[in-house]
Design a protein around this motif. Sequence first.
Motif, PDB file in Angstrom:
ATOM      1  N   PRO A 186     -25.527  33.722  65.136  1.00  0.00           N
ATOM      2  CA  PRO A 186     -26.086  35.069  65.036  1.00  0.00           C
ATOM      3  C   PRO A 186     -24.980  36.079  64.752  1.00  0.00           C
ATOM      4  O   PRO A 186     -23.839  35.912  65.184  1.00  0.00           O
ATOM      5  CB  PRO A 186     -26.695  35.301  66.426  1.00  0.00           C
ATOM      6  CG  PRO A 186     -26.976  33.920  66.936  1.00  0.00           C
ATOM      7  CD  PRO A 186     -25.855  33.077  66.393  1.00  0.00           C
ATOM      8  N   GLY A 187     -25.325  37.116  64.000  1.00  0.00           N
ATOM      9  CA  GLY A 187     -24.351  38.150  63.663  1.00  0.00           C
ATOM     10  C   GLY A 187     -23.771  37.993  62.275  1.00  0.00           C
ATOM     11  O   GLY A 187     -23.251  38.940  61.700  1.00  0.00           O
ATOM     12  N   VAL A 188     -23.861  36.792  61.707  1.00  0.00           N
ATOM     13  CA  VAL A 188     -23.335  36.537  60.369  1.00  0.00           C
ATOM     14  C   VAL A 188     -24.217  37.267  59.353  1.00  0.00           C
ATOM     15  O   VAL A 188     -25.440  37.232  59.443  1.00  0.00           O
ATOM     16  CB  VAL A 188     -23.327  35.015  60.064  1.00  0.00           C
ATOM     17  CG1 VAL A 188     -23.019  34.738  58.609  1.00  0.00           C
ATOM     18  CG2 VAL A 188     -22.370  34.299  60.980  1.00  0.00           C
ATOM     19  N   VAL A 189     -23.593  37.920  58.405  1.00  0.00           N
ATOM     20  CA  VAL A 189     -24.334  38.558  57.309  1.00  0.00           C
ATOM     21  C   VAL A 189     -24.232  37.628  56.106  1.00  0.00           C
ATOM     22  O   VAL A 189     -23.139  37.249  55.697  1.00  0.00           O
ATOM     23  CB  VAL A 189     -23.758  39.952  56.965  1.00  0.00           C
ATOM     24  CG1 VAL A 189     -24.505  40.561  55.781  1.00  0.00           C
ATOM     25  CG2 VAL A 189     -23.842  40.874  58.175  1.00  0.00           C
ATOM     26  N   LEU A 190     -25.387  37.244  55.571  1.00  0.00           N
ATOM     27  CA  LEU A 190     -25.403  36.315  54.443  1.00  0.00           C
ATOM     28  C   LEU A 190     -24.918  36.987  53.171  1.00  0.00           C
ATOM     29  O   LEU A 190     -25.354  38.092  52.829  1.00  0.00           O
ATOM     30  CB  LEU A 190     -26.808  35.763  54.220  1.00  0.00           C
ATOM     31  CG  LEU A 190     -27.408  34.962  55.369  1.00  0.00           C
ATOM     32  CD1 LEU A 190     -28.799  34.475  54.991  1.00  0.00           C
ATOM     33  CD2 LEU A 190     -26.518  33.804  55.756  1.00  0.00           C
ATOM     34  N   ALA A 191     -24.019  36.313  52.478  1.00  0.00           N
ATOM     35  CA  ALA A 191     -23.523  36.809  51.196  1.00  0.00           C
ATOM     36  C   ALA A 191     -24.670  36.787  50.194  1.00  0.00           C
ATOM     37  O   ALA A 191     -25.595  35.973  50.301  1.00  0.00           O
ATOM     38  CB  ALA A 191     -22.376  35.925  50.710  1.00  0.00           C
ATOM     39  N   SER A 221     -30.372  33.240  47.905  1.00  0.00           N
ATOM     40  CA  SER A 221     -31.353  32.509  47.088  1.00  0.00           C
ATOM     41  C   SER A 221     -31.699  31.149  47.698  1.00  0.00           C
ATOM     42  O   SER A 221     -32.685  30.532  47.303  1.00  0.00           O
ATOM     43  CB  SER A 221     -30.836  32.340  45.664  1.00  0.00           C
ATOM     44  OG  SER A 221     -29.685  31.513  45.662  1.00  0.00           O
ATOM     45  N   TYR A 222     -30.911  30.680  48.656  1.00  0.00           N
ATOM     46  CA  TYR A 222     -31.168  29.392  49.295  1.00  0.00           C
ATOM     47  C   TYR A 222     -32.075  29.512  50.519  1.00  0.00           C
ATOM     48  O   TYR A 222     -32.462  28.507  51.101  1.00  0.00           O
ATOM     49  CB  TYR A 222     -29.855  28.711  49.690  1.00  0.00           C
ATOM     50  CG  TYR A 222     -28.979  28.430  48.493  1.00  0.00           C
ATOM     51  CD1 TYR A 222     -29.330  27.437  47.579  1.00  0.00           C
ATOM     52  CD2 TYR A 222     -27.832  29.170  48.256  1.00  0.00           C
ATOM     53  CE1 TYR A 222     -28.545  27.192  46.465  1.00  0.00           C
ATOM     54  CE2 TYR A 222     -27.034  28.923  47.151  1.00  0.00           C
ATOM     55  CZ  TYR A 222     -27.409  27.938  46.257  1.00  0.00           C
ATOM     56  OH  TYR A 222     -26.631  27.695  45.151  1.00  0.00           O
ATOM     57  N   ILE A 230     -28.012  37.570  60.394  1.00  0.00           N
ATOM     58  CA  ILE A 230     -28.706  36.589  61.221  1.00  0.00           C
ATOM     59  C   ILE A 230     -28.875  37.196  62.605  1.00  0.00           C
ATOM     60  O   ILE A 230     -27.901  37.483  63.293  1.00  0.00           O
ATOM     61  CB  ILE A 230     -27.913  35.263  61.333  1.00  0.00           C
ATOM     62  CG1 ILE A 230     -27.607  34.683  59.958  1.00  0.00           C
ATOM     63  CG2 ILE A 230     -28.641  34.263  62.227  1.00  0.00           C
ATOM     64  CD1 ILE A 230     -28.784  34.150  59.204  1.00  0.00           C
ATOM     65  N   VAL A 231     -30.122  37.412  63.002  1.00  0.00           N
ATOM     66  CA  VAL A 231     -30.415  37.970  64.317  1.00  0.00           C
ATOM     67  C   VAL A 231     -30.395  36.855  65.353  1.00  0.00           C
ATOM     68  O   VAL A 231     -29.869  37.014  66.447  1.00  0.00           O
ATOM     69  CB  VAL A 231     -31.791  38.678  64.316  1.00  0.00           C
ATOM     70  CG1 VAL A 231     -32.156  39.180  65.699  1.00  0.00           C
ATOM     71  CG2 VAL A 231     -31.797  39.818  63.315  1.00  0.00           C
ATOM     72  N   ASP A 232     -30.957  35.708  64.997  1.00  0.00           N
ATOM     73  CA  ASP A 232     -30.984  34.552  65.895  1.00  0.00           C
ATOM     74  C   ASP A 232     -31.170  33.303  65.042  1.00  0.00           C
ATOM     75  O   ASP A 232     -31.631  33.379  63.908  1.00  0.00           O
ATOM     76  CB  ASP A 232     -32.114  34.688  66.912  1.00  0.00           C
ATOM     77  CG  ASP A 232     -31.868  33.907  68.195  1.00  0.00           C
ATOM     78  OD1 ASP A 232     -30.869  33.153  68.270  1.00  0.00           O
ATOM     79  OD2 ASP A 232     -32.665  34.042  69.143  1.00  0.00           O
ATOM     80  N   SER A 233     -30.813  32.164  65.604  1.00  0.00           N
ATOM     81  CA  SER A 233     -30.834  30.918  64.849  1.00  0.00           C
ATOM     82  C   SER A 233     -31.191  29.748  65.753  1.00  0.00           C
ATOM     83  O   SER A 233     -30.807  29.728  66.925  1.00  0.00           O
ATOM     84  CB  SER A 233     -29.445  30.700  64.240  1.00  0.00           C
ATOM     85  OG  SER A 233     -29.362  29.450  63.627  1.00  0.00           O
ATOM     86  N   ILE A 234     -31.916  28.800  65.205  1.00  0.00           N
ATOM     87  CA  ILE A 234     -32.229  27.553  65.910  1.00  0.00           C
ATOM     88  C   ILE A 234     -31.804  26.400  65.011  1.00  0.00           C
ATOM     89  O   ILE A 234     -32.307  26.270  63.893  1.00  0.00           O
ATOM     90  CB  ILE A 234     -33.738  27.416  66.207  1.00  0.00           C
ATOM     91  CG1 ILE A 234     -34.254  28.600  67.017  1.00  0.00           C
ATOM     92  CG2 ILE A 234     -34.023  26.097  66.923  1.00  0.00           C
ATOM     93  CD1 ILE A 234     -35.764  28.626  67.167  1.00  0.00           C
TER      94      ILE A 234
END
Length: 158
Positions: free
Chosen positions: A96-101, A106-107, A144-148
């Motif tokens: 979480p916290g990562v900003v997608l390039a 597109s993926y 990314i706010v949260d991830s599983i």
Amino acid sequence: MKTLMTAVSVFALGSVLHVAAQAEKVEKKTDVTENSDGSVTKTETKTTTTFNPEARTKVVQYFDTYKTDPYGLPPAWVTRMKMKEIPTTWRTTIAPGVVLAEKERSYLVDAPPELVKVLPAPGTGVRYYVAGSNVVAIDPSFRIVDSIAIPSIKIISE
């Protein structure tokens, strides 16, 4: 008067249920450090959690039914996900916290509607996606706010 009270009660109950359905939780942490020159540095960290433990279990169970299918995905998804091109970092847990390039966006594949139905109502502007071997909640700025992490999804690089 009784009708008015009933209407107000129903509205209040609906508001409470709507808020309860949203599992987004924001935790703020402030660290204060005293420097050698006597100045003080204040650092704030904000952590947002969207998926509660029950939602995490439901997501893993949803994909577990496909663990014997290619890549551990619903059959219609194998072609939608561009498996050979997925960013390497998406093959493990996305923090979480990562900003997608922009080139990675597109993926992203919209989370299946039948999965979204069992997830908590997302916060304002947040959407659910499958990103490699993760189900993620992403805000409008693509953070990314949260991830599983989904253990049954197997992305094989060739």
